[in-house]
Design an enzyme around this catalytic site. Structure first.
Site, PDB file in Angstrom:
ATOM      1  N   ARG A  22       0.810  -1.224   0.000  1.00 20.86           N
ATOM      2  CA  ARG A  22       0.000   0.000   0.000  1.00 20.86           C
ATOM      3  C   ARG A  22       0.848   1.283   0.000  1.00 20.86           C
ATOM      4  O   ARG A  22       0.316   2.378  -0.142  1.00 20.86           O
ATOM      5  CB  ARG A  22      -0.952  -0.004   1.203  1.00 20.86           C
ATOM      6  CG  ARG A  22      -2.151  -0.908   0.966  1.00 20.86           C
ATOM      7  CD  ARG A  22      -3.005  -1.009   2.200  1.00 20.86           C
ATOM      8  NE  ARG A  22      -2.397  -1.856   3.215  1.00 20.86           N
ATOM      9  CZ  ARG A  22      -2.779  -1.892   4.482  1.00 20.86           C
ATOM     10  NH1 ARG A  22      -3.754  -1.111   4.903  1.00 20.86           N
ATOM     11  NH2 ARG A  22      -2.181  -2.696   5.342  1.00 20.86           N
ATOM     12  N   LYS A  29       8.816  -1.111   2.629  1.00 18.92           N
ATOM     13  CA  LYS A  29       8.095  -0.207   3.533  1.00 18.92           C
ATOM     14  C   LYS A  29       8.952   0.335   4.671  1.00 18.92           C
ATOM     15  O   LYS A  29       8.950   1.534   4.938  1.00 18.92           O
ATOM     16  CB  LYS A  29       6.872  -0.922   4.099  1.00 18.92           C
ATOM     17  CG  LYS A  29       6.137  -0.086   5.121  1.00 18.92           C
ATOM     18  CD  LYS A  29       4.755  -0.594   5.388  1.00 18.92           C
ATOM     19  CE  LYS A  29       4.722  -1.687   6.419  1.00 18.92           C
ATOM     20  NZ  LYS A  29       3.349  -2.042   6.780  1.00 18.92           N
ATOM     21  N   TYR A 377      34.203  22.762 -10.490  1.00 19.43           N
ATOM     22  CA  TYR A 377      33.936  21.586 -11.340  1.00 19.43           C
ATOM     23  C   TYR A 377      34.306  21.919 -12.770  1.00 19.43           C
ATOM     24  O   TYR A 377      33.836  22.905 -13.341  1.00 19.43           O
ATOM     25  CB  TYR A 377      32.436  21.273 -11.234  1.00 19.43           C
ATOM     26  CG  TYR A 377      31.989  20.015 -11.931  1.00 19.43           C
ATOM     27  CD1 TYR A 377      32.662  18.811 -11.743  1.00 19.43           C
ATOM     28  CD2 TYR A 377      30.878  20.033 -12.771  1.00 19.43           C
ATOM     29  CE1 TYR A 377      32.234  17.656 -12.372  1.00 19.43           C
ATOM     30  CE2 TYR A 377      30.442  18.883 -13.402  1.00 19.43           C
ATOM     31  CZ  TYR A 377      31.123  17.694 -13.200  1.00 19.43           C
ATOM     32  OH  TYR A 377      30.697  16.544 -13.824  1.00 19.43           O
TER      33      TYR A 377
END
Ligand code: UD1
Ligand code: CA
Length: 458
Positions: A22, A29, A377
């Site tokens: 669910r 879960k 970077y």
């Protein structure tokens, strides 16, 4: 004399074999998070704090990610696999070899109840010390449907009836089974092995342990608690409710420890957020995992922090973002629209406006001007920027890493710094300004002349 709870050995069996269909998620879960921590980690931490001496986690087949979380959170716990999902008692027996070691107490908990508190587990163990063989947590939900009902006779628990198997009279009972159970270690195996699957669902119900224990002339009791302690998570709506309850608890704890939260309901904390004394947090601040804020610091509105250490008396925000690896020294200032990542900003250094400081060291009392960017970077690798103490970085500077700015050096505004700057030097890394006297006025004159000519031709 009876041993105190803390001196009795205790095995915790955590049931986490459910699929959690669910949740409508690819993630198992129990790995969904509340307050920045998995449901399972909440349960394991509660269990550890309740003085448990051994823990076995029951997982489903192929749930490697769940096993990895167990190793991360509680490296000395064992993980056992329940091959087929045949009910809660069947799941408990997956940990049979741990039960056979005959701990004094056994606690059976579910992996999806993140609000369970250590004190509640200690309360549940207390009746075992007093001679009961079995104790369960009872609660009174607003809507009892779906839960097992606790059938009581005075203080004694007579039976637990599953909703699917209950008659109308039993269904009217408001006191429900929270699912969490304590069993006396010396009787546990004998009780569990007698449980059968003669019920509507053809499952081995742990709840049958009550009637079996009583049949063995053993005593069973119920300990009533607030719903939060046993609140299980089955779907995203319940996950959100648990998050809200966990946030309330964390805010309350922060307030009690002396943090000033001006609008507590707007501040989001993590289970591991740590505050010193006299910290002020303005409205609308989000703390991700692993944040420490030392004494006297102020975190202004709309800031987002994660993996950051904020030193004494530091000021952060408004609208600041501190990412993992940020360490701010005493009295440093990180102002609006400044992002810091993997960087040490030493004591008294300032970056007050519109900057990115990544993979960097900013020396003590250095001043990083508005719009300064560490270009860390190059498209392939990350590189470091070092700014010496007392250096002054003019506004709108691009520091192209790897690069070092010496102590006390001065960088002119708008520089693109591509080479190291020696201590005490001035670097001007920008095009020189040229002046053409009267150029703009001449341009305007030519343009207005052109327009007049055009009009005269109409
Ligand atoms: C269970 C109780 C019920 C109680 C309710 C509280 C039983 C028979 N019923 O019902 O009395 O009111 O919890 O929430 O115990 N699990 C496994 N393997 C299995 C079956 C379950 O690991 O084969 C785990 C699940 O992942 C879950 C827990 O055990 O964490 C409870 O199982 P679930 O099927 O949700 O039990 P309920 O029917 O809700
Ligand atoms: Ca359930």
């Amino acid at each position: 004399m009876e041993a105190r709870t803390s001196q009795r050995s205790c095995l915790a069996i955590v049931l986490a074999a459910g699929e959690g269909t669910r949740m409508a998620s690819a993630r198992p879960k129990v790995l969904h998070a509340v307050a920045g921590k998995s449901l399972l980690a909440h349960v394991l931490d509660a269990v550890a704090q309740a003085g448990v001496t051994a823990t076995a986690v029951v997982i489903g087949p192929g749930q490697e990610a769940v096993a990895a979380e167990v190793r991360r959170v509680m490296p000395d716990a064992t993980t056992v696999v329940q091959r087929e999902r045949r009910g809660t008692a069947h799941a408990v027996l997956a940990a049979k070899s741990a039960i056979e070691k005959r701990p004094d107490d056994i606690l059976i908990v579910y992996g999806d109840t993140p609000l369970l508190r250590p004190a509640t587990l200690s309360r549940l163990r207390a009746p075992l010390r007093a001679g009961a063989a079995l104790a369960v947590l009872g609660f009174r939900p607003a809507d009892p449907s779906g839960y097992g009902r606790l059938i009581m006779a005075g203080d004694e628990l007579v039976a637990i009836r599953e909703d699917a198997d209950a008659n109308a009279g039993e269904r009217a009972i408001k006191l429900c089974n929270g699912g969490i159970m304590a069993l006396a270690g010396d009787a546990a195996l004998a009780i569990l092995e007698r449980i059968g699957d003669h019920n509507r669902k053809r499952e081995f119900y742990l709840t049958d342990a009550v009637e079996i224990a009583r049949g063995m002339t053993l005593r069973a009791v119920a300990v009533e608690v607030e719903e939060d302690d046993v609140r299980g998570i089955n779907n995203k709506a319940q996950l959100a409710e648990a998050e809200s309850a966990a946030q309330q608890r964390l805010r309350q704890a922060a307030l009690e420890s002396g943090v000033t939260l001006i609008a507590p309901e707007t501040v989001f904390l993590c289970s591991d957020t740590k505050f010193g004394r006299d910290v002020v947090v303005e409205p609308y601040v989000v703390f991700g995992e692993k944040v420490t804020v030392e004494d006297g610091a102020i975190i202004r509105s709309f800031s987002h922090l994660a993996g950051a250490h904020v030193g004494k008396g530091v000021s952060v925000g408004p609208f600041a973002r501190l990412r993992p690896g940020t360490r701010l020294g005493e009295g440093a200032r990180i102002g609006n629209f400044v992002e810091v990542k993997e960087a040490i900003v030493e004591a008294g250094a300032k970056a007050n406006h519109l900057s990115y400081i990544g993979d960097a060291l900013v020396g003590a009392n250095a001043n990083v001007g508005a719009g300064t960017i560490t270009c860390n970077y190059d498209g392939i690798d990350k590189h470091r920027t070092t700014i010496g103490k007392d250096a002054f970085i003019g506004s709108n500077t691009a520091l192209v890493a790897p690069v070092e700015i010496g102590e006390g050096a001065y960088i002119g505004s708008g520089s693109v710094v591509t080479a190291n700057v020696p201590p005490g030097a001035l670097a001007l890394g920008r095009a020189r300004q040229t002046i053409k006297e009267g150029w703009a006025s001449r341009l305007r004159g030519l343009k207005s002349l052109g327009k007049k000519k055009a009009q005269s031709h109409d």
